[in-house]
Design an enzyme around this catalytic site. Structure first.
Site, PDB file in Angstrom:
ATOM      1  N   ASP A 426      34.959  40.278  37.207  1.00 23.50           N
ATOM      2  CA  ASP A 426      35.047  39.325  36.109  1.00 23.50           C
ATOM      3  C   ASP A 426      34.611  39.956  34.789  1.00 23.50           C
ATOM      4  OD1 ASP A 426      35.264  36.516  35.128  1.00 23.50           O
ATOM      5  OD2 ASP A 426      33.117  36.776  34.770  1.00 23.50           O
ATOM      6  N   GLU A 479      39.686  41.842  35.665  1.00 22.57           N
ATOM      7  CA  GLU A 479      40.064  40.837  34.684  1.00 22.57           C
ATOM      8  C   GLU A 479      39.738  41.442  33.326  1.00 22.57           C
ATOM      9  OE1 GLU A 479      39.006  36.547  32.770  1.00 22.57           O
ATOM     10  OE2 GLU A 479      37.494  37.929  33.499  1.00 22.57           O
TER      11      GLU A 479
END
Length: 754
Positions: A426, A479
């Protein structure tokens, strides 16, 4: 770790010096000394004369017993009113003894914690700062040990700047005086073996900081289990143990995770996929999810499930993206063994499990990592480097080797111990850039004057190298929303080393396009085509993730213009466009049946919608798109290669028609994708194609079974020797309104199975 060593081996480090230390004046003096073993336990104070010293604040009286706990060898004198007891034995060698505690009319016989020697070797302590080692989770934390029949847990924690660390828990009335730990200076580690504590008991660390201040009780950073929030204690579990039976899956998963393999990912928040409203709206357990979620995902044809973070986190509203206990599966859904059973059930069904993993930042909850030992240990001290203004969280100090090791070992832990098939990392952009979401003056340039976070880059590359080396077949996914080069390129070429990268640009461009009224789409045609300028610069995943259906953005179906029929037709056409486009696929739960409501993490998906034909038809389309994507090589084998893509119609903005060819590894492996993003049918639309033959409609998003108008080409169309679009052959097509066609070249007229 010397888990099977004999008790005598670990007693070899006990104190044996023929000198009586100065008598302590208070229990606090002993507890806060940093070396309780210098006072407590057995000490030879003169030849053949031993003093046994113990802090027993809970005891009314105490005595020394023989090793069998039967015969009283000597009474113990209470030297200090707050519980310092001393007894004397005559013995030619170090005595083996037990302590008898009289407490409120009850008697307890126990081992003396301070009769045991050191456990962690010098090499153990040095490996904690080695990112290539698994020492962080095999040495630190709480590990069950059997010392010649003496059962207990060895506790170890990295807190180099603390003045005192004690283990507190259910087993000692949460009293920090009773189990102060031994400081191991060479590693900044504190350790203590406590016999007779048992699994499932709660514990924390009580820490006195560098300035003598008592901190909030800290959860174990390496805890393998934790209490259900809002409770915050760690739970004794030992290393996760599970009898894995997924050997065949583990051998085959490298092929399943390969850039040439089909990868259709179902992104899922376990807490809101489905709940049990008749039982207080409770969560489904990991084992219930194994029975319900996994067959559902398999039926829809997805190859992987990506879990929003399940590493233990305190606040439901963070969805797991602000974790506290990185080594513990959240107790919201069950035990570590329950989570392992969920993973194994997925593997048995042919489904891979990917975990959203959060090494970018951590919350400032007082029981967590922030200010852990009274200093900025895990985070940077300077808020320009160590604090995320957007999220109110701390940023790891990636340049500190122990912190890097903590995070790299955590990646290994999930891949190795829980057999996870991938990590989706993330907020990578926030790690890469020192000026991420910061104004001038709010950040500090690196040593070269640039905005690159050199420590984070080193961490990311190291993490990827270790993950791929230690867990063959696993994959890492970034990401990352910027133009940083080589995110999914190998580290030896200068890349970051991820296996795949989310294509955020494609997502933003195409959602912006599809949300326009069709009459205006001709002016935004470039939003469909721009992504192909960079589509093969990385190994891309096309994400329609949870981020697109929260914070007032509405649902995917809610973004579609027009009346109800047009909204559903638009979304079906968009899904067909996505599944035909180069790149792996990711869809957040609820999108598969066009949930109308914006995602709410506190309630179930709106499963009742599936009783209505349009929603049921959307779900059927996703099932068929996945089946086509998996079984048609041209749709997945060259997802990440420019040689697998060719524009056929890229410039028909007036009709909002777009078409391209997809190729597989075999010469005659060919699929044609055509989209019409207006409500006007295009009849007799000619498209040039590179190969002659019969083309079968593998998918027509306007089919009646999906809720469409059922226009099309009667399932099959043959080429004509009429040149068009630079090719010697062409197809004359009926392109339905607001629809996507996926046409497959039949080899020798044979039906290809989907």
């Amino acid at each position: 770790m010397e888990g099977d060593a004999s008790m005598d081996q670990h007693r070899s480090g006990s104190q044996s010096a023929a000198v009586r230390p100065a008598e302590p004046q208070t229990v606090a003096e002993i507890v806060n000394s940093g070396d309780p073993f210098s006072v407590l336990g057995p000490h030879e104070v003169s030849p053949n004369r031993w003093e046994i010293r113990a802090i027993l604040p809970e005891a009314d009286a105490a005595a020394i017993l023989d090793r069998d706990g039967v015969t009283v060898l000597a009474p113990m004198e209470k030297r200090l009113p707050d519980g310092f007891f001393v007894g004397t034995l005559t013995a030619s060698e170090r005595p083996d003894y037990r302590l008898r505690i009289e407490r409120q009319g009850r008697t307890e016989i126990r081992h003396d914690v301070y009769s045991f020697g050191t456990f962690l070797s010098h090499d153990d302590l040095m490996q904690i700062s080695d990112p290539a080692s698994d020492a962080v989770y095999t040495r630190l934390g709480a590990h069950h040990r059997d010392l010649g029949g003496i059962q207990g847990f060895l506790f170890a924690v990295w807190a180099p700047n603390a003045r005192r660390v004690s283990v507190v828990g259910d087993f000692n009335d949460w009293d920090g005086r009773r189990h102060p730990m031994r400081r191991r200076h060479e590693g900044g580690v504190w350790e203590l073996f406590i016999p007779n504590v048992t699994p499932d008991q709660r514990y924390k660390f009580e820490i006195v900081g560098l300035q003598g201040n008592l901190l909030a009780l800290k959860a174990d950073p390496i805890a393998f289990a934790a209490e259900h929030p809002p409770a915050t204690a760690s739970i004794l579990k030992g290393e996760p143990e599970f009898r894995w039976q997924d050997g065949e899956w583990m051998k085959s998963r490298a092929a399943r995770n390969h850039r040439k393999a089909p990868m259709a990912i179902y992104e899922c928040h376990l807490g809101s996929w489905a709940r049990v409203p008749e039982e207080g709206n409770r969560y489904l357990s990991y084992r219930e999810l194994a029975v319900r979620l996994i067959p559902y995902v398999k039926d829809l044809g997805f190859t992987h499930i990506e879990l929003l973070p399940i590493t233990e986190f305190p606040f439901d509203g963070s969805w797991g993206y602000q974790p506290i206990s990185l080594y513990a599966p959240t107790s919201r859904f069950g035990t570590p063994e329950d989570f392992a059973a969920f993973v194994e059930a997925a593997h048995a069904a042919g489904i891979g499990i990917i975990l959203d993993w959060v090494p970018a930042h951590f919350p400032n909850d007082p029981h967590g990592l922030s200010y852990f030992d009274g200093t900025h240990l895990y985070e940077h001290a300077d808020p320009r480097l160590g604090f995320h203004q957007d999220w109110g969280t701390y940023i790891y100090n990636f340049e500190r080797r122990e912190v890097m090791s903590f995070l790299v070992a955590n990646a290994r832990f999930w891949l190795e111990r829980y057999h996870l098939d991938g990590l989706r990392v993330d907020a990578v952009a926030s790690m890469l850039y020192l000026d991420y979401s910061r104004k001038p003056g709010e950040w500090i340039p690196n040593r070269y004057g640039g905005n690159e976070n050199l420590g984070a880059i080193d961490f990311i590359r190291t993490m990827n190298e270790v993950a791929y080396a230690s867990s063959p077949g696993a994959v890492t996914i970034a990401e990352e929303s910027t133009a940083w080069p080589g995110v999914s390129h190998p580290t030896y070429t200068g890349g970051l080393g991820f296996g795949f990268k989310w294509n955020m640009g494609w997502m933003h461009d195409t959602l912006r396009y599809i949300s326009k009224d069709p009459v205006f789409r001709r002016y935004h045609h470039h939003d469909l085509t721009f992504g192909l300028l960079y589509a093969f610069s990385e190994n891309f995943i096309l994400p329609l993730s949870h981020d697109e259906v929260v914070h007032g953005k509405g649902s995917l179906i809610g973004k579609m213009p027009g009346d109800q029929w047009q909204r559903f037709a638009n979304l079906r056409a968009y899904y067909g466009f996505m599944w035909g486009h180069p790149g792996k696929k990711l869809l957040f739960m609820g999108g598969e049946f066009a949930q109308e409501r914006e995602w709410n993490h506190d309630v179930s998906l709106d499963w009742h919608l599936l009783s209505e034909p349009l929603y049921k038809g959307m779900q059927a389309l996703i099932r068929d798109l996945n089946r086509a994507y998996r079984s048609i090589p041209a749709l997945h084998e060259k997802d990440c290669e420019a040689s697998g893509f060719e524009w056929l119609v890229a410039d028909d903005r007036d009709n909002s028609v777009i078409a391209w060819a997809r190729r597989g590894d075999e010469e005659n492996s060919l699929a044609i994708v055509v989209s019409n993003f207006t409500p006007v049918p295009r009849v007799g639309y000619r498209i040039g194609v590179p190969l002659a033959g019969h083309y079968r409609e593998a998918v027509n998003t306007d089919a009646a079974i999906y809720g469409g108008s059922n226009m099309g080409n009667l399932g099959r169309v043959a080429t004509e020797e009429s040149p068009s679009h630079g090719h010697p052959f062409s197809l004359t097509l009926t392109i339905p309104p607001l629809a996507t066609l996926i046409l497959v070249l039949d080899h020798e007229g044979a039906e290809a199975k989907i």
